[in-house]
Scaffold this motif. Structure first.
Motif, short mmCIF file in Angstrom:
data_model
loop_
_atom_site.label_atom_id
_atom_site.label_comp_id
_atom_site.label_asym_id
_atom_site.label_seq_id
_atom_site.Cartn_x
_atom_site.Cartn_y
_atom_site.Cartn_z
N LYS A 175 0.84 -1.19 0.00
CA LYS A 175 0.00 0.00 0.00
C LYS A 175 0.88 1.24 0.00
O LYS A 175 1.99 1.24 0.53
N PHE A 176 0.35 2.28 -0.63
CA PHE A 176 1.06 3.54 -0.66
C PHE A 176 1.13 4.11 0.75
O PHE A 176 0.14 4.04 1.49
N ASP A 177 2.26 4.64 1.12
CA ASP A 177 2.44 5.24 2.44
C ASP A 177 1.64 6.55 2.50
O ASP A 177 1.97 7.50 1.76
N PRO A 178 0.60 6.62 3.34
CA PRO A 178 -0.22 7.84 3.39
C PRO A 178 0.57 9.05 3.91
O PRO A 178 0.20 10.19 3.64
N ALA A 179 1.65 8.80 4.64
CA ALA A 179 2.47 9.89 5.16
C ALA A 179 3.43 10.44 4.11
O ALA A 179 4.14 11.42 4.36
N SER A 180 3.45 9.82 2.94
CA SER A 180 4.38 10.22 1.89
C SER A 180 3.63 10.41 0.56
O SER A 180 3.56 9.50 -0.25
N PRO A 181 3.04 11.60 0.34
CA PRO A 181 2.33 11.83 -0.93
C PRO A 181 3.29 11.86 -2.11
O PRO A 181 4.50 11.92 -1.94
N VAL A 182 2.73 11.80 -3.31
CA VAL A 182 3.54 11.88 -4.53
C VAL A 182 4.33 13.18 -4.52
O VAL A 182 3.79 14.25 -4.23
N LYS A 183 5.61 13.06 -4.85
CA LYS A 183 6.47 14.24 -4.91
C LYS A 183 6.71 14.56 -6.39
O LYS A 183 7.25 13.74 -7.12
N PRO A 184 6.30 15.75 -6.85
CA PRO A 184 6.57 16.11 -8.25
C PRO A 184 8.07 16.08 -8.54
O PRO A 184 8.88 16.47 -7.70
N TYR A 185 8.41 15.59 -9.72
CA TYR A 185 9.82 15.54 -10.12
C TYR A 185 10.19 16.85 -10.80
O TYR A 185 9.49 17.32 -11.69
N SER A 186 11.29 17.42 -10.34
CA SER A 186 11.82 18.61 -11.00
C SER A 186 13.33 18.60 -10.88
O SER A 186 13.87 18.45 -9.79
N SER A 187 14.00 18.70 -12.00
CA SER A 187 15.45 18.72 -12.02
C SER A 187 15.91 19.13 -13.41
O SER A 187 15.39 18.65 -14.41
N ALA A 188 16.87 20.00 -13.44
CA ALA A 188 17.41 20.45 -14.73
C ALA A 188 18.49 19.50 -15.24
O ALA A 188 18.83 19.52 -16.41
N ASN A 189 19.03 18.67 -14.35
CA ASN A 189 20.17 17.86 -14.78
C ASN A 189 20.00 16.36 -14.55
O ASN A 189 20.96 15.64 -14.39
N GLY A 190 18.76 15.86 -14.51
CA GLY A 190 18.52 14.43 -14.45
C GLY A 190 18.82 13.76 -13.14
O GLY A 190 19.09 12.56 -13.11
N GLU A 191 18.80 14.49 -12.03
CA GLU A 191 19.04 13.89 -10.72
C GLU A 191 17.98 12.86 -10.38
O GLU A 191 16.83 12.98 -10.80
N VAL A 192 18.35 11.87 -9.58
CA VAL A 192 17.41 10.87 -9.10
C VAL A 192 16.71 11.45 -7.87
O VAL A 192 17.36 11.87 -6.93
N LYS A 193 15.35 11.47 -7.92
CA LYS A 193 14.57 12.02 -6.81
C LYS A 193 13.40 11.11 -6.50
O LYS A 193 12.82 10.50 -7.40
N PRO A 194 13.00 11.03 -5.21
CA PRO A 194 11.88 10.16 -4.83
C PRO A 194 10.56 10.61 -5.45
O PRO A 194 10.29 11.81 -5.57
N LEU A 195 9.74 9.62 -5.82
CA LEU A 195 8.41 9.89 -6.36
C LEU A 195 7.33 9.42 -5.37
O LEU A 195 6.48 10.19 -4.97
N VAL A 196 7.38 8.14 -4.96
CA VAL A 196 6.41 7.58 -4.02
C VAL A 196 7.10 6.60 -3.07
O VAL A 196 8.14 6.03 -3.40
N THR A 197 6.46 6.40 -1.91
CA THR A 197 6.91 5.40 -0.94
C THR A 197 5.78 4.38 -0.77
O THR A 197 4.62 4.76 -0.64
#
Length: 160
Positions: free
Chosen positions: A78-100
């Motif tokens: 199940k999706f972690d309710p304490a961790s909503p979807v995080k919009p991805y934004s990066s100018a240089n292709g960094e790895v960033k969390p989306l969902v937990t």
């Protein structure tokens, strides 16, 4: 129980935010049983708005319930309710969390970004509806008079 974090990276051209278009986005995952290490042969879908009953135990609902074809063990996630979807934004292709995702008896091992996403022009803030079939999208921002695009989408799973 283990928490897995799905992180993504992408090349954004004149795009400032990139995320699933709605809460009822169908995430496409490959799944593996942690009991016998059997990988499910097909892609599965998991959606925040879909709730299923889990057999027994105190954790009675999940967004995904699966019975392994080899060992017949029931697993859930199940999706972690304490961790909503995080919009991805990066100018240089960094790895960033989306969902937990909280996983019991299974692990996700791959992600396919197919589906409906949304993004915004970096200079114009113009919203775009993005349908990914081939893991990339290009368009033209009329307001800012520049091309926009999302390419080279990659993902990785880590323990959270």
């Amino acid at each position: 129980m283990v928490f897995l974090v799905l992180s993504i990276s992408a090349d954004l051209e004149n795009v400032k935010e990139f995320q699933p278009a709605s809460d009822d986005f169908d995430y496409l995952f490959k799944v593996k049983c942690t009991s016998c290490n059997e990988e499910h042969k097909k892609w599965i879908t998991m959606n925040r708005t879909e709730i299923y009953e889990v057999s027994g135990g105190k954790h009675s609902t999940a967004n995904f319930v699966w019975r392994c074809g080899l060992c017949k063990r029931e697993s859930s996630a199940k999706f972690d309710p304490a961790s909503p979807v995080k919009p991805y934004s990066s100018a240089n292709g960094e790895v960033k969390p989306l969902v937990t995702i909280e996983c019991r008896g299974l692990e996700f091992i791959d992600f396919d970004p197919k589906g409906d996403w949304k993004c915004f022009g970096i200079d114009s803030n113009l919203p775009f509806e993005v349908h990914l079939d081939d893991s990339e999208w290009t368009d033209y921002d009329e307001k800012a008079a520049q091309p926009v695009g999302i390419t080279n989408i990659e993902s990785q799973w880590t323990r959270g």
